[in-house]
Structures are given as C-alpha cells and as structure tokens.
Design an enzyme around this catalytic site. Sequence first.
Site, PDB file in Angstrom:
ATOM      1  N   HIS A 155      28.575  76.184  24.087  1.00  0.00           N
ATOM      2  CA  HIS A 155      29.873  76.629  24.604  1.00  0.00           C
ATOM      3  C   HIS A 155      30.710  77.209  23.461  1.00  0.00           C
ATOM      4  O   HIS A 155      31.242  78.312  23.559  1.00  0.00           O
ATOM      5  CB  HIS A 155      30.603  75.456  25.265  1.00  0.00           C
ATOM      6  CG  HIS A 155      32.029  75.757  25.576  1.00  0.00           C
ATOM      7  ND1 HIS A 155      32.403  76.697  26.507  1.00  0.00           N
ATOM      8  CD2 HIS A 155      33.188  75.272  25.051  1.00  0.00           C
ATOM      9  CE1 HIS A 155      33.730  76.765  26.548  1.00  0.00           C
ATOM     10  NE2 HIS A 155      34.224  75.914  25.675  1.00  0.00           N
ATOM     11  N   TYR A 206      22.834  68.430  27.344  1.00  0.00           N
ATOM     12  CA  TYR A 206      22.882  68.702  28.793  1.00  0.00           C
ATOM     13  C   TYR A 206      22.041  69.895  29.263  1.00  0.00           C
ATOM     14  O   TYR A 206      21.793  70.027  30.452  1.00  0.00           O
ATOM     15  CB  TYR A 206      24.343  68.888  29.248  1.00  0.00           C
ATOM     16  CG  TYR A 206      25.107  69.985  28.522  1.00  0.00           C
ATOM     17  CD1 TYR A 206      25.043  71.307  28.969  1.00  0.00           C
ATOM     18  CD2 TYR A 206      25.874  69.710  27.390  1.00  0.00           C
ATOM     19  CE1 TYR A 206      25.730  72.317  28.304  1.00  0.00           C
ATOM     20  CE2 TYR A 206      26.557  70.709  26.717  1.00  0.00           C
ATOM     21  CZ  TYR A 206      26.495  72.012  27.177  1.00  0.00           C
ATOM     22  OH  TYR A 206      27.156  73.001  26.525  1.00  0.00           O
ATOM     23  N   ARG A 213      24.465  81.606  29.439  1.00  0.00           N
ATOM     24  CA  ARG A 213      24.993  81.332  28.102  1.00  0.00           C
ATOM     25  C   ARG A 213      23.854  80.766  27.269  1.00  0.00           C
ATOM     26  O   ARG A 213      23.458  79.621  27.449  1.00  0.00           O
ATOM     27  CB  ARG A 213      26.141  80.325  28.210  1.00  0.00           C
ATOM     28  CG  ARG A 213      27.029  80.223  26.993  1.00  0.00           C
ATOM     29  CD  ARG A 213      27.908  78.977  27.068  1.00  0.00           C
ATOM     30  NE  ARG A 213      27.126  77.794  26.735  1.00  0.00           N
ATOM     31  CZ  ARG A 213      27.386  76.565  27.165  1.00  0.00           C
ATOM     32  NH1 ARG A 213      28.408  76.333  27.969  1.00  0.00           N
ATOM     33  NH2 ARG A 213      26.624  75.550  26.800  1.00  0.00           N
TER      34      ARG A 213
HETATM   35  C1  TPP Z   1      43.104  74.864  32.090  1.00  0.00           C
HETATM   36  C2  TPP Z   1      42.045  74.502  31.115  1.00  0.00           C
HETATM   37  N1  TPP Z   1      41.332  73.377  31.291  1.00  0.00           N
HETATM   38  C3  TPP Z   1      40.369  73.033  30.410  1.00  0.00           C
HETATM   39  C4  TPP Z   1      40.093  73.823  29.326  1.00  0.00           C
HETATM   40  C5  TPP Z   1      39.005  73.435  28.327  1.00  0.00           C
HETATM   41  N2  TPP Z   1      37.880  74.373  28.477  1.00  0.00           N
HETATM   42  C6  TPP Z   1      37.717  75.410  27.650  1.00  0.00           C
HETATM   43  S1  TPP Z   1      36.456  76.393  28.095  1.00  0.00           S
HETATM   44  C7  TPP Z   1      36.067  75.435  29.424  1.00  0.00           C
HETATM   45  C8  TPP Z   1      34.927  75.833  30.319  1.00  0.00           C
HETATM   46  C9  TPP Z   1      35.177  77.154  30.976  1.00  0.00           C
HETATM   47  O1  TPP Z   1      34.029  77.554  31.689  1.00  0.00           O
HETATM   48  P1  TPP Z   1      33.880  78.979  32.336  1.00  0.00           P
HETATM   49  O2  TPP Z   1      35.098  79.309  33.111  1.00  0.00           O
HETATM   50  O3  TPP Z   1      32.593  79.030  33.055  1.00  0.00           O
HETATM   51  O4  TPP Z   1      33.863  79.981  31.096  1.00  0.00           O
HETATM   52  P2  TPP Z   1      32.785  80.054  29.907  1.00  0.00           P
HETATM   53  O5  TPP Z   1      33.243  79.096  28.843  1.00  0.00           O
HETATM   54  O6  TPP Z   1      31.470  79.694  30.453  1.00  0.00           O
HETATM   55  O7  TPP Z   1      32.856  81.446  29.416  1.00  0.00           O
HETATM   56  C10 TPP Z   1      36.917  74.342  29.478  1.00  0.00           C
HETATM   57  C11 TPP Z   1      36.833  73.256  30.476  1.00  0.00           C
HETATM   58  C12 TPP Z   1      40.868  74.992  29.176  1.00  0.00           C
HETATM   59  N3  TPP Z   1      40.689  75.820  28.135  1.00  0.00           N
HETATM   60  N4  TPP Z   1      41.816  75.323  30.087  1.00  0.00           N
END
Ligand code: TPP
Lengths: 337, 378
Positions: free
Chosen positions: B273, B282, B269
């Site tokens: 985010h 970070y 990425r």
């Molecule tokens: C069940 C849940 N917990 C927390 C969140 C908050 N949240 C949104 S994106 C994220 C990180 C997700 O990481 P990843 O699965 O690696 O996907 P990426 O964002 O890197 O595409 C979090 C913790 C959420 N959307 N859903």
Amino acid sequence: MTQLTLAKALNTGLRRALADDDRVVLLGEDIGQLGGVFRVTDGLQQEFGRERVMDMPLAESGIIGMAIGLAYRGFRPVCEIQFDGFIYPAFDQIVAQVAKLHYRTRGAVRMPITIRVPFGGGIGAVEHHSESPEAYFAHTAGLRVVTCSTPQDAHTMLRQAIACDDPVLFFEPKRRYWTKGEVDESFEHAFDRARVVVEGADVTLVAYGPLVATAIDAAVAASDEGVSVEVIDLRSLSPLDLDTVEASVRKTGRLVITHEAAQFGGLGAELAASITDRCFVHLEAAPARVTGFDTPYPSARAEEHFLPDLDRILDGVDRALGRPSARDLLLTSGGAR
Amino acid sequence: MRATVPDDRLEAELPAPPDALVQLLDPEGRRRSDPLYDPYVADLTGDDLLALLDDLIVVRRIDVEATALQRQGQLGLWPPLLGQEAAQVGSARALRADDFVFSSYRENGVAYCRGVELPAIVEVWRGTAQAGWNPYDVNMATPQIVIGAQTLHAVGYAVGCRHDGVDTATITYFGDGATTQGDVNEAMVFAASFGAPVVFFCQNNHWAISEPVGLQAQRPIAERAPGFGIPSMRVDGNDVLAVLAATRRALERAHRGDGPSFIEAVTYRMGPHTTSDDPTRYVDPLEREAWSAKDPIQRLEAHLREAGILTDETSARIAAHADAIAAEFRAGCLALPNPAPLSVFDHVYAEPHRGLERQRAEQQAYLRSIGELEEAAE
Ligand SMILES: Cc1ncc(C[n+]2csc(CCOP(=O)(O)OP(=O)(O)O)c2C)c(N)n1
Ligand SMILES: [Mg+2]
C-alpha cells in the site's frame, strides 16, 4: 435607514452580494423555491436564477465539497447549513479541506467560502436544532468564525464574510432572527473588531450572538443596583479581538464571559486564558464564565435550565465583583469543587 | 484526428454486465478488436504508441526510484503505483490541457503526464511541503489524502465550468476502497442531478491497504454508477489502449455537455500500500503471481514488437530516457530545501489574522532569543 428583522437583514445582505459580484453563488437545502426554512434566502432564486441560488441534494458534506470545487474554479460560494446540529456530516470537508487548502497549496488556491449556520437554542426545538458548535471551528486554523447579534451587523458582516478571501463560518443567532433594528446598507466596520455595546466602569461582560441581548438586559438590571457593566459583543470568534477586551478589563479589572455553548474548551476558556495572560495585574478577580453546561443540549422544556439567562449572568457579575454569589453556597456547604 | 462516434450506445449497454471488460490488448499483447472502442484509438500512430510505452516505462522507473529514495531515508513515505501504470497513463493521456484533475495520493503517474515538475511530485513525500505544485499550472489539484473527499471537489469544479460556459471536463481518481465513502456516493448523486461534466475514474487495484475489494463491494464496482443514473464502463486497467479509449469516450461525453460517466479500471496493486506496509501479512502470493502475467508494460511491448514498431534500438532509447528521468528526479528530490522555521505560519489565511500574527511574532522573538534565527532566514 430601514427597520428590518435580522433574517431580512441577512436576506438583503445576500441580495446585495449576489448583485455586486456575479461569482457569488448560494448553495443549500430548500433555499430556492421555499426561501430557506427561516426564509433568509426568500425570493433570491426567483431574482437570480437556479444557477446562482442552487437547491442542493440532501447531503451536507456534498454541499461543502461541491462549494470547494466551485471555489477552485473562482466562485465565491455561500452555503447554508439548515441547522447547527446538521453541520457534522460536513465536518471533514470544513476542517480538513476548506480550512487547509490555502495553506496546503502555499496560497495558490483560495477558499472564499461562507458557511451560514443558524445556531443556538431558546426556540423550543427538538434535538439537533439548538446547538452551539462554534468552538470546534474556532479551534481550527484556517477558518474565520463570526457571529452577529443585530440586524445591522447581520447585514454588514454577512457581506464582509462573502467578500473575505478566507473561509468564514457565519453563525446566525436563530432565536434573534425576528429581532428588528435599523439597517444602513452603506455602514461599514472592521470585520473582526468587537463592539462595545454598553459602556461601564465596574465589570466587563463579554457576549456574542444570541446572548448579547441578554447581556444588555443584565447590564440594565445591574445598573439598578448601582453596578456599572460594560458589555462587549465579540462579533468575531476567530480571530478574537483581544485588544478591545483587554482595554475594557484594564479599566474595570473584572471579566465575565457568557455563551450558550458548553464551558469545557469553549470560547470563554480561551478568552479567560488570553486576558489573564495579557492583563493579569489589572485583574481584581478570576474571570467568571456563565455558559451552557457540559451536557448535551436538553429537551425543549428543560432548555431554560441549561441556557444562561439574566439571573445567571448577574450571578456571574456578582462573582467577578467578589460579592456573595451562588458559588459561596457551594463552598460553605462543602460540596464538590 | 480520430473519428467521433455517435454515442447513444453508451446508455444502451447499461447496466454493464460484470464480464463485459473492455480490452483492446490481451495479456499476450494481441490486439482484440472492439467495434465500439476501436474508433477511439484509430488515430494512434506508431510513434503515439511508442510514446505511451515510454510513459509507462518512465512512470514505473520514477516509482521504483521513489521507493529506493524512501528506503535510503530520503522520503518519509511513498505509495507505489507498481502495476497501475496503464490505468494512470491511459487515462491521463486522454485529457485535454484545460481538463482538470482531482486525484488521490497514488496518481503520481497522472501527475507526470500532466507535466508536473519531477521534484514537485515528491515534495509531499519528502515532507518539504503539503502540496508540490500550483494546481492551476497543470490543471491538476494536489494529492488528496482523505479518502474520497476529492470527488466532490471535482463535481463542484465541473458545475463551475458549466456555469462559465466552457466545455472543459473534470476527472476524479479514487480507489476501490473509496467507493464505500459517503463523499463518493454523494458526488455521484450531485453529478447526476446537475449533469456535471465529470469523469469518475476508479482504479480497482483490489486492495484498500489490507482489505480486499470484496469487503467494499459484492458486485463489480462499475455496476453501481447506473443506479445513480451515470453511464458506466468496466475496462482492463492494465491495457493502456482500452483505458485510453474508455476515457476518451467519457471525456467526449463531458465535453459535449452530456454529463457524468464512470469508469472502473480493473488493475492490481503489485506493491505494498505504501512503503510502510507489509503485504505479506495479507496478500496471497499466487494471486499476485497471476496478476504479474497481466503486466501492462509487457503486453504493450509484445504488441509493438509483433507489429514491428518496437526495435531493440528503440527499447534501449526508452530505457535510457527512463534512467535519465530517474536521475533528474533523484537529484531534484535531494536538492529540495527544508522549509524555513517561520514558514509554518505562512498562508494559513489569505488576509491578515490578528491572533496568528501575534503568535508568529512571539515565535520569532523566541527563535531570536535562542540564536536560531538569522535575519535572512526568516
Ligand atoms: C477518510 C480516510 N480514512 C482512512 C484513511 C487511511 N487510508 C489511507 S489509504 C487507505 C486505503 C484506500 O484504498 P483505496 O481507496 O482502494 O485506494 P488505494 O490505496 O488502493 O489506491 C486508507 C484506509 C484515509 N486516508 N482517509
Ligand atoms: Mg485500492
């Protein structure tokens, strides 16, 4: 017409739904060969096959999540949650997905999913097997929540729930599974309409699910004392049939609501507020709630002290009538309010 | 048409050793031969390769435009996919029209490839709707925000396809963070138990907001799937050819009725985010710099220039196409109407709901009473 237990009436309802619509599929733990821990799905896998009656790997979120995918594909899944206290692992999929997908997609995706939940106490069970979590779901927009109290309603309402294009939480009063009654498979009524079970003139007593039978007993006992109680079985908890309750309260001027679930934020609170809003001037007394306490469900040998029973309901009736009740003792003894 | 290869080797190579990263184009754009995966891209013509390049550049251009729109106050939020273009384009372009996609919020490049209308991509982020399109129009569910929840929907859909006797495949996208969620693990058990024709496509972009992938997994993520009984592949997610080949291979398995597969696309990425995030708190700048040398667009460009397929003229044509799409995207975004006041009550239920109807009527009366409701605007 035939005499069936409530469990068997559900079973025949499922059989009819499976036979009438080949998009209906059943998903749950132990629902196949075993026929479900309460035997509600007895014989259905043998009759309709493993693709239509699916024993699922042991994960509730997985069961509901997979049902969502099947609904996307145009199926009408009927999920069994084995016991009330095990619905929580599926909470996210129910309240954040099932409930919202139609709204989220502006009507493009329908979620005609029925989630069957044996609920309530009174069977001397261990923890997590006696809970009444209906208010969580009634609080959630996008879900319909219903519960039956007789074999006839069990059969009719389950078929209506399955035919409904919205998701339905179908709460089954597990301590009444073995209650027998007449079942006419061709009977129909409005799915979301309450039923006046006993007509009366002095007090409206509203119950649903397992406590309808207790409420009827209370009405009989009250009539021995010359009090005429009108008993209403709500059937639908979302939406609430406020029209039927309102019409009764306009007549009696007094309202008692009873449920096994905890009082705080429960259906009784919602009903009391809504009825007060609709017919304040017709009320002769504040609505009275007779419910489970705001505690966790207790151990089996203590459940009789938790569950509303005939005497506690009658005490609530007295309170609504302005007659001496246990509450007076609390006030005169200067106890906490 | 490309040749199909006998596929008993998929099981034979399990478990995927961590260093077995499928790569057909190295970061300098040199074509690496791979006897297992080459046949899956052998059919690609020069024009096909240019079309992939065009997709990558357009998807990046849309992403950059969306970030700009957010900075200008036109979007509430945007989750950039910068750096992940090849993982998304390569996998999406492997799909048949009837295959069905269940994705998370970051797969806007996949949405573009599925043919989602440009403004529809951005509706959720502008806040004019909670879903931009009708899933059945493009065979792609709208973005899932609850991490991992969509993987179960994919398994259900795939089992439904099997019940229906069609050979449609389902693909579900999720992140490295999502692999820790119970739903994703349940989905893999269910898919394996039912032999569901589903492809689990994990974009390991190394971050779950601020949490590095090492907090989710101590071993390569691709190693998990075999434990569930699901064949697994680990591919260079910045190599559009490797991603295309691996996804075609997994889809072939699904279409043939041989059950689920898992793909870990190793990518990075490059942006925050979301537009609300501050990765300087970070991300190690050196790590990010190392990954910028593995850029998915640069390597395909280098490869195509070397092969004499990409000329300055074609390059300019693609850039102009990307700019035109971006302009259309921006204009479509700005033209999205705000929802009407009473629309908040629409589609909560498919059938009439008495309680909600009463509430709607009360709100309607209220809006009328304060003069905020024209009859026409209801
Ligand atoms: C069940 C849940 N917990 C927390 C969140 C908050 N949240 C949104 S994106 C994220 C990180 C997700 O990481 P990843 O699965 O690696 O996907 P990426 O964002 O890197 O595409 C979090 C913790 C959420 N959307 N859903
Ligand atoms: Mg990630």
